[in-house]
Design a protein around this motif. Structure first.
Motif, PDB file in Angstrom:
ATOM      1  N   LEU A 188       5.031  -6.949  -2.492  1.00 13.49           N
ATOM      2  CA  LEU A 188       3.889  -7.393  -1.688  1.00 13.49           C
ATOM      3  C   LEU A 188       2.742  -6.388  -1.813  1.00 13.49           C
ATOM      4  N   ALA A 189       3.078  -5.104  -1.807  1.00 13.27           N
ATOM      5  CA  ALA A 189       2.042  -4.054  -1.907  1.00 13.27           C
ATOM      6  C   ALA A 189       1.316  -4.133  -3.247  1.00 13.27           C
ATOM      7  N   ASP A 190       2.079  -4.322  -4.335  1.00 17.35           N
ATOM      8  CA  ASP A 190       1.437  -4.422  -5.656  1.00 17.35           C
ATOM      9  C   ASP A 190       0.567  -5.670  -5.753  1.00 17.35           C
ATOM     10  N   PHE A 191       1.103  -6.761  -5.227  1.00 18.00           N
ATOM     11  CA  PHE A 191       0.344  -8.020  -5.244  1.00 18.00           C
ATOM     12  C   PHE A 191      -0.971  -7.828  -4.492  1.00 18.00           C
ATOM     13  N   ALA A 192      -0.875  -7.258  -3.284  1.00 18.38           N
ATOM     14  CA  ALA A 192      -2.069  -7.084  -2.439  1.00 18.38           C
ATOM     15  C   ALA A 192      -3.092  -6.157  -3.094  1.00 18.38           C
ATOM     16  N   SER A 193      -2.599  -5.154  -3.806  1.00 16.43           N
ATOM     17  CA  SER A 193      -3.533  -4.169  -4.390  1.00 16.43           C
ATOM     18  C   SER A 193      -4.448  -4.816  -5.435  1.00 16.43           C
ATOM     19  N   ARG A 194      -4.014  -5.932  -6.016  1.00 15.11           N
ATOM     20  CA  ARG A 194      -4.861  -6.613  -7.012  1.00 15.11           C
ATOM     21  C   ARG A 194      -6.153  -7.157  -6.413  1.00 15.11           C
ATOM     22  N   PHE A 195      -6.161  -7.319  -5.085  1.00 13.38           N
ATOM     23  CA  PHE A 195      -7.326  -7.939  -4.444  1.00 13.38           C
ATOM     24  C   PHE A 195      -8.239  -6.914  -3.780  1.00 13.38           C
ATOM     25  N   ASP A 196      -7.949  -5.643  -4.068  1.00 13.62           N
ATOM     26  CA  ASP A 196      -8.698  -4.569  -3.448  1.00 13.62           C
ATOM     27  C   ASP A 196     -10.219  -4.713  -3.656  1.00 13.62           C
ATOM     28  N   ALA A 197     -10.623  -4.891  -4.898  1.00  8.80           N
ATOM     29  CA  ALA A 197     -12.062  -4.954  -5.196  1.00  8.80           C
ATOM     30  C   ALA A 197     -12.687  -6.203  -4.574  1.00  8.80           C
ATOM     31  N   GLU A 198     -11.974  -7.323  -4.666  1.00  8.24           N
ATOM     32  CA  GLU A 198     -12.531  -8.574  -4.132  1.00  8.24           C
ATOM     33  C   GLU A 198     -12.658  -8.505  -2.597  1.00  8.24           C
ATOM     34  N   LEU A 199     -11.681  -7.879  -1.970  1.00 13.88           N
ATOM     35  CA  LEU A 199     -11.729  -7.759  -0.513  1.00 13.88           C
ATOM     36  C   LEU A 199     -12.817  -6.768  -0.083  1.00 13.88           C
ATOM     37  N   SER A 200     -12.999  -5.711  -0.877  1.00 13.06           N
ATOM     38  CA  SER A 200     -14.086  -4.755  -0.586  1.00 13.06           C
ATOM     39  C   SER A 200     -15.424  -5.459  -0.660  1.00 13.06           C
ATOM     40  N   ALA A 201     -15.602  -6.278  -1.678  1.00  9.35           N
ATOM     41  CA  ALA A 201     -16.876  -6.996  -1.850  1.00  9.35           C
ATOM     42  C   ALA A 201     -17.080  -7.977  -0.685  1.00  9.35           C
ATOM     43  N   ALA A 202     -16.004  -8.626  -0.262  1.00 10.46           N
ATOM     44  CA  ALA A 202     -16.117  -9.604   0.844  1.00 10.46           C
ATOM     45  C   ALA A 202     -16.460  -8.896   2.157  1.00 10.46           C
ATOM     46  N   ALA A 203     -15.979  -7.665   2.315  1.00 11.78           N
ATOM     47  CA  ALA A 203     -16.203  -6.927   3.564  1.00 11.78           C
ATOM     48  C   ALA A 203     -17.595  -6.303   3.617  1.00 11.78           C
ATOM     49  N   ALA A 204     -18.233  -6.198   2.467  1.00 10.76           N
ATOM     50  CA  ALA A 204     -19.522  -5.480   2.393  1.00 10.76           C
ATOM     51  C   ALA A 204     -20.664  -6.299   2.993  1.00 10.76           C
TER      52      ALA A 204
END
Ligand code: FMN
Length: 204
Positions: A188-204
């Motif tokens: 789950l942690a590895d899967f979630a880490s793939r969305f790090d950049a996309e989630l950062s952009a969504a939070a900005a």
């Protein structure tokens, strides 16, 4: 004060992909908005009712004609709408169920779409000036170009209904192939880490 409303729909709690990604989003968002507040509406713990006859009777009659008993049918709806109104950014973390959304999330939507309150009598959305992020997790592959991409009713429906109440600034983070987590191909942690950049952009 800026406020984030977090709506959770998965009953899988610590095993949930959508909750894990939503938590990641909230962490990023709060870092970017240190003085903001966060309100969580966990639909799995909200004892949500389906729309029934007393609800319809109250929602489609003028509030000034309501007896306390009639008005009581809208208590939950009023609370949920106030939460939405008070938010600047709304994040919805949800799994795909049967190509669409979980019934709990649909029950929530039926509570917050109200003519004269969130949609005008001329069908103009009344919740303007808000931003929404939808984090949608799916077992299968609905990424653009995938054979079943067009079967993803959840994304189009959520965009449609948010727009209907006036929330047109909607960013959908689509996290597909969560089956790879359930089948042990990835963590789950590895899967979630793939969305790090996309989630950062969504939070900005
Ligand atoms: C009742 C049910 C229906 C589902 N329907 C679909 C579906 O139509 N398409 C799909 O790709 N995955 C489907 N799934 C899988 C979930 O979308 C997937 O496991 C998702 O990551 C679950 O999110 P969660 O971990 O946050 O609960 C379904 C799962 C359940 C429990």
């Amino acid at each position: 004060m800026t406020r984030l409303l977090v709506i959770e729909a998965s009953p899988r709690f610590e095993h949930s992909t959508s909750r894990t990604l939503t938590a990641q989003f909230v962490e990023k968002w709060t870092r970017l908005h240190p003085n903001a507040s966060v309100l969580t509406r966990d639909l799995t713990r909200s004892n949500l009712q389906f729309v029934d006859l007393p609800w319809i009777g109250a929602a489609f009659t003028p509030p000034e004609t309501h007896s306390p008993e009639v008005a009581a049918a809208l208590t939950t709806s009023d609370i949920l709408i106030e939460e939405l109104k008070s938010a600047d950014h709304i994040v919805i973390g949800t799994p795909m169920y049967n190509f669409s959304i979980p019934a709990l999330l649909k029950a929530y939507i039926d509570q917050i779409v109200r003519v004269g309150v969130t949609v005008s009598t001329t069908y103009e959305g009344m919740l303007k000036g808000k931003q929404a992020t939808v984090i949608l997790t799916t077992g299968g592959d609905f990424s653009p170009g995938a054979p079943f991409a067009s079967a993803n009713v959840a994304s189009s429906y959520l965009r449609q209904i948010l727009g209907f109440v006036g929330i047109t600034d909607v960013n959908i983070v689509l996290a597909v192939k969560t089956l790879t987590v359930d089948q042990g191909e990835t963590t789950l942690a590895d899967f979630a880490s793939r969305f790090d950049a996309e989630l950062s952009a969504a939070a900005a």
